[in-house]
Write a protein that holds these residues in place. Structure first.
Motif, PDB file in Angstrom:
ATOM      1  N   LYS B  91      37.313  46.728  25.352  1.00 40.34           N
ATOM      2  CA  LYS B  91      38.233  46.214  26.370  1.00 40.34           C
ATOM      3  C   LYS B  91      37.942  44.738  26.631  1.00 40.34           C
ATOM      4  O   LYS B  91      36.784  44.353  26.736  1.00 40.34           O
ATOM      5  CB  LYS B  91      38.063  47.000  27.680  1.00 40.34           C
ATOM      6  CG  LYS B  91      38.742  48.355  27.679  1.00 40.34           C
ATOM      7  CD  LYS B  91      38.558  49.020  29.024  1.00 40.34           C
ATOM      8  CE  LYS B  91      39.232  50.366  29.074  1.00 40.34           C
ATOM      9  NZ  LYS B  91      40.642  50.277  29.456  1.00 40.34           N
ATOM     10  N   ARG B  92      38.977  43.941  26.752  1.00 45.92           N
ATOM     11  CA  ARG B  92      38.801  42.524  27.045  1.00 45.92           C
ATOM     12  C   ARG B  92      38.922  42.289  28.553  1.00 45.92           C
ATOM     13  O   ARG B  92      39.943  42.619  29.152  1.00 45.92           O
ATOM     14  CB  ARG B  92      39.865  41.710  26.316  1.00 45.92           C
ATOM     15  CG  ARG B  92      39.730  40.203  26.548  1.00 45.92           C
ATOM     16  CD  ARG B  92      40.919  39.512  25.967  1.00 45.92           C
ATOM     17  NE  ARG B  92      40.842  39.568  24.517  1.00 45.92           N
ATOM     18  CZ  ARG B  92      40.928  38.490  23.742  1.00 45.92           C
ATOM     19  NH1 ARG B  92      41.096  37.308  24.271  1.00 45.92           N
ATOM     20  NH2 ARG B  92      40.870  38.601  22.442  1.00 45.92           N
ATOM     21  N   VAL B  94      39.628  40.146  31.677  1.00 47.44           N
ATOM     22  CA  VAL B  94      40.394  38.921  31.954  1.00 47.44           C
ATOM     23  C   VAL B  94      40.038  38.329  33.321  1.00 47.44           C
ATOM     24  O   VAL B  94      40.335  37.184  33.598  1.00 47.44           O
ATOM     25  CB  VAL B  94      41.926  39.177  31.876  1.00 47.44           C
ATOM     26  CG1 VAL B  94      42.335  39.477  30.449  1.00 47.44           C
ATOM     27  CG2 VAL B  94      42.359  40.277  32.821  1.00 47.44           C
ATOM     28  N   ASP B  95      39.387  39.111  34.184  1.00 50.24           N
ATOM     29  CA  ASP B  95      38.997  38.565  35.487  1.00 50.24           C
ATOM     30  C   ASP B  95      37.852  39.381  36.078  1.00 50.24           C
ATOM     31  O   ASP B  95      37.742  40.586  35.819  1.00 50.24           O
ATOM     32  CB  ASP B  95      40.185  38.584  36.458  1.00 50.24           C
ATOM     33  CG  ASP B  95      40.060  37.515  37.536  1.00 50.24           C
ATOM     34  OD1 ASP B  95      39.014  36.818  37.577  1.00 50.24           O
ATOM     35  OD2 ASP B  95      41.007  37.376  38.327  1.00 50.24           O
ATOM     36  N   PHE B 109      40.779  44.278  33.260  1.00 47.34           N
ATOM     37  CA  PHE B 109      40.898  44.240  31.802  1.00 47.34           C
ATOM     38  C   PHE B 109      42.300  43.811  31.391  1.00 47.34           C
ATOM     39  O   PHE B 109      43.245  43.862  32.181  1.00 47.34           O
ATOM     40  CB  PHE B 109      40.571  45.619  31.210  1.00 47.34           C
ATOM     41  CG  PHE B 109      39.170  46.079  31.512  1.00 47.34           C
ATOM     42  CD1 PHE B 109      38.080  45.485  30.900  1.00 47.34           C
ATOM     43  CD2 PHE B 109      38.941  47.091  32.429  1.00 47.34           C
ATOM     44  CE1 PHE B 109      36.786  45.896  31.187  1.00 47.34           C
ATOM     45  CE2 PHE B 109      37.653  47.511  32.720  1.00 47.34           C
ATOM     46  CZ  PHE B 109      36.566  46.910  32.099  1.00 47.34           C
ATOM     47  N   GLU B 110      42.388  43.403  30.117  1.00 46.26           N
ATOM     48  CA  GLU B 110      43.660  42.906  29.592  1.00 46.26           C
ATOM     49  C   GLU B 110      44.761  43.964  29.679  1.00 46.26           C
ATOM     50  O   GLU B 110      45.925  43.645  29.883  1.00 46.26           O
ATOM     51  CB  GLU B 110      43.458  42.504  28.128  1.00 46.26           C
ATOM     52  CG  GLU B 110      44.555  41.624  27.577  1.00 46.26           C
ATOM     53  CD  GLU B 110      44.199  41.149  26.181  1.00 46.26           C
ATOM     54  OE1 GLU B 110      44.499  39.999  25.865  1.00 46.26           O
ATOM     55  OE2 GLU B 110      43.626  41.948  25.402  1.00 46.26           O
ATOM     56  N   ASP B 111      44.392  45.238  29.551  1.00 42.33           N
ATOM     57  CA  ASP B 111      45.413  46.293  29.601  1.00 42.33           C
ATOM     58  C   ASP B 111      45.762  46.673  31.049  1.00 42.33           C
ATOM     59  O   ASP B 111      46.394  47.698  31.283  1.00 42.33           O
ATOM     60  CB  ASP B 111      44.948  47.538  28.826  1.00 42.33           C
ATOM     61  CG  ASP B 111      43.674  48.150  29.409  1.00 42.33           C
ATOM     62  OD1 ASP B 111      43.197  47.667  30.458  1.00 42.33           O
ATOM     63  OD2 ASP B 111      43.155  49.105  28.809  1.00 42.33           O
ATOM     64  N   GLU B 112      45.315  45.830  32.003  1.00 40.04           N
ATOM     65  CA  GLU B 112      45.605  45.978  33.442  1.00 40.04           C
ATOM     66  C   GLU B 112      44.864  47.149  34.092  1.00 40.04           C
ATOM     67  O   GLU B 112      45.125  47.475  35.246  1.00 40.04           O
ATOM     68  CB  GLU B 112      47.120  46.087  33.715  1.00 40.04           C
ATOM     69  CG  GLU B 112      47.862  44.811  33.355  1.00 40.04           C
ATOM     70  CD  GLU B 112      49.345  44.897  33.685  1.00 40.04           C
ATOM     71  OE1 GLU B 112      49.714  45.584  34.647  1.00 40.04           O
ATOM     72  OE2 GLU B 112      50.131  44.249  32.958  1.00 40.04           O
TER      73      GLU B 112
END
Lengths: 105, 138
Positions: B91-92, B94-95, B109-112
């Motif tokens: 998982k990336r 993002v914040d 994560f990038e996938d919200e």
């Protein structure tokens, strides 16, 4: 958005009803934490924590259907959940005895 | 010795609390729970409570209110850590949002999806105690 609800069985005569609101698999809201006890052969809700009406609060439920509402301040879901479960841990016998006492009046 | 109602209540509530807090960090904890189920704890190191809970499961099964009974084993800290590692692999992030007191972090994560971390501690390879929040920030 979805809801997941189930019952946590704590003893033969005590249980918690739990409901979490989920979105994309993650929990976003505590829908319900409700302590229920078996009293005179029936399951009765004695105290309820939920986020209905836009704020996290506790309702102490009485046999006549009235309830006592109190707002609970929290910074995140974990703190709110911890507060609810710790109150139940400290007060469960008091809630049950108070409810039983009101039935007898 | 038979557990008193009070002991059984408090020991089960402690296990439930631990599991519900884990579910906020890792929603996969909720996967085995089918809607409307009766959930019963299976403690790892409390044979007295385990016996009492199995008896409770049998009673529920006999009473037959039709709702499924799900028995959930207690998860150790090591298993909990492993579970979290598996969840975040690939998982990336993002914040990362700390709360005001710095005791809690939200990983977005990038996938919200997101994960909330609180006081998750472990021992590193040098045998030093570290908190998860320290690890994320360094």
């Amino acid at each position: 958005m979805g809801r997941k609800d189930w019952t946590e069985n704590l003893t033969h005569r005590d249980r918690l009803r739990v409901e979490f609101t989920t979105r994309k698999g993650g929990v976003i809201e505590i829908g319900l934490i409700q302590y229920e006890a078996e009293i005179e052969g029936q399951w009765k809700p004695l105290v309820r924590y939920d986020m209905a009406h836009g704020f996290f609060h506790r309702d102490i439920l009485r046999p006549d259907g009235t309830q006592e509402k109190l707002e609970i301040r929290y910074t995140d879901l974990a703190e709110g959940l911890t507060t609810a479960l710790e109150e139940i841990h400290r007060q469960w016998e008091f809630y049950r005895q108070a409810y039983e006492g009101r039935i007898r009046k | 010795m038979t557990l008193t109602r009070e002991e059984m209540f408090k020991r089960n509530l402690a296990l439930t609390k631990k599991r519900l807090l884990r579910a906020l960090e890792n929603p996969r904890v909720l996967q085995p729970i089918v809607p409307g189920a009766h959930v019963i704890n299976l403690p790892q190191n409390d044979p007295e409570l385990l016996r009492a809970n199995l008896a409770m499961a049998m009673e529920l099964a006999k009473r037959g209110d039709g709702r499924p009974i799900v028995m959930i084993p207690e998860v150790t800290e090591r298993e909990r850590w492993q579970e979290f590692r598996e969840f975040i692999v690939g998982k990336r992030i993002v914040d990362v949002i700390p709360n005001e007191g710095g005791t809690c972090l939200d990983l977005i994560f990038e996938d919200e999806t997101h994960v909330q971390l609180r006081a998750l501690a472990w021992t590193n390879e040098e045998g030093e105690e570290q908190s998860f929040i320290d690890w994320i920030l360094t």
